[in-house]
Design an enzyme around this catalytic site. Structure first.
Site, mmCIF file in Angstrom:
data_model
loop_
_atom_site.group_PDB
_atom_site.id
_atom_site.type_symbol
_atom_site.label_atom_id
_atom_site.label_comp_id
_atom_site.label_asym_id
_atom_site.label_seq_id
_atom_site.Cartn_x
_atom_site.Cartn_y
_atom_site.Cartn_z
ATOM 1 N N ARG A 311 0.764 -1.255 -0.064
ATOM 2 C CA ARG A 311 -0.091 -0.024 0.158
ATOM 3 C C ARG A 311 0.838 1.143 0.000
ATOM 4 O O ARG A 311 1.799 1.386 0.746
ATOM 5 C CB ARG A 311 -0.762 -0.186 1.078
ATOM 6 C CG ARG A 311 -2.014 -1.236 1.235
ATOM 7 C CD ARG A 311 -2.785 -1.055 2.322
ATOM 8 N NE ARG A 311 -3.983 -2.201 2.454
ATOM 9 C CZ ARG A 311 -4.430 -2.695 3.290
ATOM 10 N NH1 ARG A 311 -4.638 -1.625 4.316
ATOM 11 N NH2 ARG A 311 -5.344 -3.658 3.231
ATOM 12 N N ARG A 326 2.050 0.949 10.190
ATOM 13 C CA ARG A 326 1.666 1.373 8.813
ATOM 14 C C ARG A 326 2.826 1.292 7.877
ATOM 15 O O ARG A 326 3.666 2.088 7.861
ATOM 16 C CB ARG A 326 1.220 2.837 9.165
ATOM 17 C CG ARG A 326 0.250 3.356 7.631
ATOM 18 C CD ARG A 326 -0.191 4.515 7.934
ATOM 19 N NE ARG A 326 -1.050 4.603 9.217
ATOM 20 C CZ ARG A 326 -2.627 4.367 9.346
ATOM 21 N NH1 ARG A 326 -2.928 3.910 8.199
ATOM 22 N NH2 ARG A 326 -3.210 4.630 10.341
ATOM 23 N N GLU A 398 -6.298 -1.050 15.744
ATOM 24 C CA GLU A 398 -6.954 -2.026 14.710
ATOM 25 C C GLU A 398 -6.098 -3.358 14.287
ATOM 26 O O GLU A 398 -4.819 -3.043 13.753
ATOM 27 C CB GLU A 398 -7.468 -1.348 13.536
ATOM 28 C CG GLU A 398 -8.114 -2.423 12.387
ATOM 29 C CD GLU A 398 -8.121 -1.449 11.107
ATOM 30 O OE1 GLU A 398 -8.146 -2.434 10.024
ATOM 31 O OE2 GLU A 398 -8.271 -0.533 10.910
ATOM 32 N N SER A 401 -10.187 -6.202 10.317
ATOM 33 C CA SER A 401 -11.298 -5.468 9.959
ATOM 34 C C SER A 401 -12.340 -6.238 8.873
ATOM 35 O O SER A 401 -11.657 -6.958 7.981
ATOM 36 C CB SER A 401 -11.095 -4.185 9.085
ATOM 37 O OG SER A 401 -12.197 -3.431 8.653
ATOM 38 N N ARG A 440 0.822 -6.845 12.397
ATOM 39 C CA ARG A 440 0.304 -6.288 13.782
ATOM 40 C C ARG A 440 0.151 -7.071 14.687
ATOM 41 O O ARG A 440 0.179 -6.895 16.064
ATOM 42 C CB ARG A 440 -1.209 -5.463 13.412
ATOM 43 C CG ARG A 440 -1.077 -4.135 12.375
ATOM 44 C CD ARG A 440 -1.995 -3.269 12.541
ATOM 45 N NE ARG A 440 -1.705 -2.168 11.743
ATOM 46 C CZ ARG A 440 -2.533 -1.147 11.515
ATOM 47 N NH1 ARG A 440 -3.783 -1.270 12.350
ATOM 48 N NH2 ARG A 440 -2.355 -0.098 10.719
#
Length: 475
Positions: A311, A326, A398, A401, A440
């Site tokens: 990403r 991130r 988070e 999801s 994560r």
């Protein structure tokens, strides 16, 4: 993606759904686009019908010896033929205008989704586990990893730039162990079929799951859109250009490509399909059913994959710049389900439960929240986030999801199924979720299992994947 017929019949519902996402009403503009599309198609059909009728009338006039009428009709046909490209272009433009507008519209939230503008309005619905009480000041994951000498951001920056990391030794193995544990759990206990998909996909696949066109800047393109083609003969180059196989490069393309190699005289370019590095395995897994008609007996179809994801994080400037929270490249175990409309909401609960089981077996405290309408993803009708507690930050972040998308993606992919006892096919429903984000999860393990001497205990469930080791670092 929406069916314009549904919007025409449910304009108020459509605009109310947009309002819940904090967006302006749009039904009137879309219906105007659709009216223009219908008019353009109608004009082309009328011209076609008149051309066919006039052609028949020419024969009849000539047979009747009415030369003047025949000539007038020929002139009419010629005028229609001359105007034909303009009518076709008007039709193409009207269709493209509507399709472009529809492609940029997010999914409508389900009625049960709470109202709200952003993450501050998300609703916590459950918690599991209690955060550990430390007798020392807990560190953040990057402090732990760097102190162990096994997490190297500086070298990664030299190789690739910011938002990359090199994990070594026990941390590299921990990352692998987490992914293997998750895949084994989902395939052996949760009924998901493991898939090893491509990491490069075409435009159509990214459009199907709604990464394109709206989120183009968050993606990593792979490969050039143009392919240089060299000729030694001007005649060969001209023939290829006339056949539409190649074209003249722009000045910018010439600058990027450079001069032809030795022995060649002429440079042309050929268009290549754009490929993209996947931002999540949701893209290839969901697109496995694109342009297909499945039998109802095949549903629900459950798939999982552990892949690297890429990403650009274009909208994340200044956020989580330290550590692995991130990254441009990260590993994730993805869950995807393809269902009938009647199965999808129950499947959403089940999928979220599969992700929760990962955290429970790792004994990581987490909370479950339902996202408000204003914070949901573009393609989602309803989303649950799982947020794991990170002692180093002292807050929940988070880690998974899970979203139900209804037929939103299926319409973009033309993915359907044939219901038992019915004649026509229906669109499937699609769901996707992190099961879970491996990087994560490693962050959470490092922070929750850290020890005062800088070592990290290995969760019991991971020890078989770590060769029986119980700790990383320490004496």
């Amino acid at each position: 993606m929406y069916d314009i017929k549904w919007i025409r019949e449910n304009a108020d519902i459509f605009d109310r759904g947009r309002a819940r996402r904090g967006l302006e009403p749009l039904s009137a503009q879309l219906l105007a686009f659709d009216d223009a599309r219908r008019a353009a198609i109608g004009e082309l059909q009328k011209a076609q019908e008149r051309r066919n009728a006039a052609s028949k009338e020419i024969g009849a006039a000539m047979k009747a010896g009415d030369g003047a009428r025949a000539e007038a009709l020929k002139a009419e046909v010629a005028a229609i033929k001359e105007n034909w490209p303009a009518l076709e272009e008007a039709e193409r433009y009207a269709i493209a205008e509507l399709d472009t507008a529809l492609a940029a519209i997010p999914n409508t939230p389900l009625d049960e989704v709470p109202d709200g503008a952003d993450e501050n309005d998300n609703v916590e619905i459950a918690r599991w586990g209690e955060p550990r009480v430390f007798d020392f000041q807990p560190k953040e994951h990057f402090e732990i990893g760097e102190a162990l000498g096994l997490m190297d951001f500086e070298t990664a920056a030299k190789i690739s730039g910011a938002r990359f990391v090199v994990n070594k030794g026990g941390l590299a193995r921990l990352e692998r162990a987490l992914a293997q544990f998750m895949l084994d759990l989902h395939t052996s206990e949760h009924g998901y079929m493991e898939v090893s998909p491509p990491l490069l996909v075409r435009d159509d696949a990214m459009f199907g799951t709604a990464q394109l066109p709206k989120f183009r800047d968050d993606q990593f393109p792979a490969g050039a859109k143009i392919d240089p083609v060299y000729f030694t003969s001007p005649a060969d180059a001209e023939r290829a250009e006339k056949a539409g196989e190649v074209r003249e490069p722009t000045d910018e393309e010439r600058r990027v490509i450079g001069p032809p190699p030795l022995g060649y005289l002429i440079l042309k370019v050929r268009e290549k399909p754009q490929l993209w590095l996947i931002p999540t395995a949701e893209v290839p897994l969901t697109n496995l059913v694109r342009e297909s008609i499945l039998d109802e007996a095949q549903l629900p179809m459950r798939m999982t994959a552990g892949t690297y994801c890429f990403r650009a994080e274009a909208g994340a400037a200044g956020k989580d710049t330290r550590g692995m929270i991130r990254q441009h490249q990260f590993y994730k175990v993805e869950l995807v389900s393809i269902t009938t409309p009647e199965q999808s909401l129950e499947e959403h609960e089940s999928m979220t439960g599969c992700a929760e089981k990962v955290l429970q077996l790792l004994e990581l405290p987490y909370r479950k929240v339902v996202l408000c309408a204003g914070d949901m993803g573009f393609a989602s009708q309803k989303t649950y986030d799982l947020e794991v507690f990170l002692p180093g930050q002292g807050k929940y972040r988070e880690i998974s999801s899970c979203s139900v998308c209804g037929d939103f993606q299926a319409r973009r992919m033309n993915a359907r199924y044939r219901p038992a006892g019915e004649k026509g096919p229906r669109f499937v429903h699609t769901l996707n979720g992190s099961g879970v984000a491996v990087g994560r999860a490693m962050i959470a393990v490092l922070e929750n299992y850290q020890q005062a001497d800088g070592s990290v205990d290995i969760p019991r469930v991971l020890r078989p994947y770590m060769g029986g080791a119980t700790r990383i670092g320490g004496s």
